[in-house]
Design a protein around this motif. Structure first.
Motif, PDB file in Angstrom:
ATOM      1  N   LYS A  83     -35.360   5.656  12.852  1.00 41.33           N
ATOM      2  CA  LYS A  83     -36.692   5.948  12.285  1.00 41.33           C
ATOM      3  C   LYS A  83     -37.069   7.525  13.157  1.00 41.33           C
ATOM      4  O   LYS A  83     -37.541   8.564  12.666  1.00 41.33           O
ATOM      5  CB  LYS A  83     -37.785   5.113  12.633  1.00 41.33           C
ATOM      6  N   CYS A  86     -34.956  10.344  11.792  1.00 45.17           N
ATOM      7  CA  CYS A  86     -35.600  10.659  10.439  1.00 45.17           C
ATOM      8  C   CYS A  86     -36.531  11.391  10.687  1.00 45.17           C
ATOM      9  O   CYS A  86     -37.029  12.476  10.179  1.00 45.17           O
ATOM     10  CB  CYS A  86     -36.072   9.505   9.726  1.00 45.17           C
ATOM     11  N   GLU A  90     -36.922  15.305   9.821  1.00 42.86           N
ATOM     12  CA  GLU A  90     -38.124  15.836   8.776  1.00 42.86           C
ATOM     13  C   GLU A  90     -38.784  16.910   9.432  1.00 42.86           C
ATOM     14  O   GLU A  90     -39.243  18.170   8.847  1.00 42.86           O
ATOM     15  CB  GLU A  90     -38.966  14.781   8.546  1.00 42.86           C
TER      16      GLU A  90
END
Length: 194
Positions: A83, A86, A90
Motif C-alpha cells: 500500500k 501504491c 500515485e
C-alpha cells in the motif's frame, strides 16, 4: 551470632520489617532457599504434569502457534508495504500530471496533502507490524527456553534461573512457610494447550 560466628542464610524475607521496625512483616515471614525449593519443585511438577507427559506435543503446538502468528504478521507487513508503494506511485503520477499541466497546482497540493496523511497512517501500521514481529520472535525464544527448562525439571535436574524466569512472575512469602506463586503468561500458554 553473639559468639561472633557468621552463618550464611540463603533465603528470602521481608526487608520492611528489619529496616523500618514496623510490624507489617513479622519475623516469621522468612523462608530459606531450600525450603522454598522443596515447595516450588513439586508445585511446578504438578502444575505442568500434563506437559511433562507429552513434551513433544507441547513443543510442536507452541512452535506452530507462534509460526502462525508470525506468518500473519508478515502478511500484514507485506500488505502495508504494498500500500505504501501504491501511495508513492500515485503521488509520482500526480506530480507528472501536474508538471505536464494536466492538473492544477491547487488540485495537486490538495492531493499531495491527502496522500501525506495516508502515508503517515501506513507508516504507523508498518511500525506496529514490525514491533509485533519482534515481540513474537522474543516470545518464541522464551517459549522454547521455557520448554527446555521444564524438560530439565522432568529429568530431575536442579531448579534453575531459566525456570524461574520462564514460569514465575512473583512469589509472595507469608508467615509459617506459606507461599503464593503467580505464574507467567508463558506458564498459562502451556497450561492452555490441549
Amino acid at each position: 551470632y553473639a559468639s561472633g560466628e557468621k552463618v550464611r542464610f540463603d533465603g528470602y524475607f521481608c526487608l520492611n520489617g528489619g529496616q523500618t521496625k514496623v510490624t507489617i512483616c513479622p519475623g516469621s515471614n522468612r523462608i530459606s532457599k531450600n525450603e522454598l525449593l522443596d515447595i516450588l519443585i513439586p508445585l511446578i511438577r504438578m502444575e505442568f504434569a500434563v506437559f511433562l507427559d507429552k513434551p513433544k506435543h507441547y513443543t510442536e503446538y507452541g512452535k506452530e502457534r507462534i509460526a502462525e502468528a508470525v506468518k500473519k504478521t508478515e502478511v500484514a507487513l507485506k500488505e502495508t508495504e504494498r500500500k505504501i508503494r501504491c501511495v508513492q506511485e500515485e503521488e509520482s503520477s500526480a506530480y507528472m500530471e501536474y508538471r505536464s499541466g494536466k492538473i492544477l497546482q491547487k488540485d495537486y497540493v490538495s492531493f499531495k496533502m491527502k496522500q501525506a496523511g495516508r502515508l503517515e497512517e501506513l507508516e504507523k501500521q508498518r511500525a506496529a507490524a514490525e514491533k509485533e514481529k519482534k515481540a513474537l520472535d522474543k516470545q518464541a525464544a522464551e517459549y522454547l527456553a521455557a520448554i527446555k527448562a521444564l524438560l530439565k525439571l522432568k529429568d530431575g535436574k536442579e531448579f534453575t534461573k531459566d525456570m524461574v524466569e520462564a514460569f514465575i512472575e512473583k512469589i509472595y512469602v507469608y508467615p509459617e512457610k506459606r507461599i503464593e506463586v503467580l505464574f507467567t503468561v508463558m506458564a498459562e500458554c502451556l497450561e492452555g494447550v490441549g
